[in-house]
Design a protein around this motif. Structure first.
Motif, PDB file in Angstrom:
ATOM      1  N   THR A  40     -91.805  31.506 -22.415  1.00  0.00           N
ATOM      2  CA  THR A  40     -92.983  31.126 -23.206  1.00  0.00           C
ATOM      3  C   THR A  40     -92.962  31.784 -24.586  1.00  0.00           C
ATOM      4  O   THR A  40     -93.284  31.164 -25.595  1.00  0.00           O
ATOM      5  N   GLY A  41     -92.515  33.038 -24.617  1.00  0.00           N
ATOM      6  CA  GLY A  41     -92.415  33.747 -25.891  1.00  0.00           C
ATOM      7  C   GLY A  41     -91.448  33.091 -26.844  1.00  0.00           C
ATOM      8  O   GLY A  41     -91.715  32.949 -28.042  1.00  0.00           O
TER       9      GLY A  41
ATOM     10  N   ALA B  68     -90.507  29.934 -26.698  1.00  0.00           N
ATOM     11  CA  ALA B  68     -90.977  28.589 -27.021  1.00  0.00           C
ATOM     12  C   ALA B  68     -92.025  28.600 -28.105  1.00  0.00           C
ATOM     13  O   ALA B  68     -92.128  27.655 -28.904  1.00  0.00           O
ATOM     14  N   THR B  69     -92.815  29.671 -28.157  1.00  0.00           N
ATOM     15  CA  THR B  69     -93.912  29.731 -29.130  1.00  0.00           C
ATOM     16  C   THR B  69     -93.545  30.488 -30.378  1.00  0.00           C
ATOM     17  O   THR B  69     -94.341  30.581 -31.307  1.00  0.00           O
ATOM     18  N   ASN B  70     -92.310  31.075 -30.414  1.00  0.00           N
ATOM     19  CA  ASN B  70     -91.902  31.870 -31.580  1.00  0.00           C
ATOM     20  C   ASN B  70     -91.488  30.950 -32.735  1.00  0.00           C
ATOM     21  O   ASN B  70     -90.608  30.125 -32.575  1.00  0.00           O
TER      22      ASN B  70
END
Length: 220
Positions: A215-216, A218-220
């Motif tokens: 998730t980290g 993907a959202t970075n």
């Protein structure tokens, strides 16, 4: 771990076998610390020193291994009962515990037939289940990608947004501390809670960690 399991009594076996993993974590942490310390030096060939330091624990192992006694189980199999009892006495608190441990070894050897390659290549249903469980746990540990994550932690942190090399190495050390503390915590529970609950809890924790990591990214 197998050697430790054959040397110590049953009631101490779980925690002492887990010590091998704990010391691996200590070694990883020391490696991270040395990398952090050497990485902060302005030296053109610092990476050579990092690799060279790995020879120190190897040298300690080479010197210490010849000092270890033979496994008492192997000594009993070879008919050297008195030597086996002397080794067992070093890990037991009294003669009663040592004799009980010796009786357990002798009874287990009497009830076990000599294993052959046929037992592995053409296993029975029981042996097949044991092999699947062992192979499955080992494969799960590697297929999760934990080794790649640990080996390339600075690169993972860099891609996650930590651009400073000093910050990357410092957070790598922090990861080593967390790994060591969780291993110590699990080691204290292994004989009280059991292996299966810890294995299931560890697998769920790994899955949750990778969800957070993915998730980290993907959202970075």
């Amino acid at each position: 771990p197998v050697y430790i399991a054959e040397v110590v009594p049953v009631r101490m076996r779980g925690f002492l076998v887990s010590l091998s993993e704990i010391f691996i974590c200590i070694g990883i942490l020391l490696g991270f610390l040395s990398g952090w310390a050497i990485g902060s030096l302005s030296m053109p060939h610092a990476w050579r020193i990092m690799i060279g330091l790995g020879l120190l624990p190897v040298a300690v192992v080479l010197v210490a291994m010849p000092l270890l006694p033979e496994s008492p189980r192997w000594l009993v199999m070879m008919g050297r009962r008195e030597e086996a009892l002397a080794v067992i006495s070093r890990s037991c608190f009294d003669d009663t515990a040592a004799n009980a441990f010796m009786d357990d070894i002798e009874q287990s050897l009497q009830s076990c037939e000599k294993a052959t390659w046929r037992d592995i290549l053409c296993p029975t249903r029981t042996v097949r289940s044991i092999m699947l469980a062992g192979f499955g746990v080992a494969l799960m540990q590697q297929l999760t990608g934990i080794e790649a994550t640990m080996y390339y932690t600075p690169a993972v942190l860099r891609d996650a947004g930590f651009r400073s090399e000093s910050d990357q190495l410092a957070l790598t050390v922090a990861l080593g501390v967390v790994k060591l503390l969780t291993s110590l915590f699990a080691g204290t529970l292994i004989d009280r809670v059991g292996r299966r609950p810890l294995l299931i809890g560890g697998a769920l924790s790994i899955a949750a960690s990778f969800v957070v990591l993915a998730t980290g990214f993907a959202t970075n």
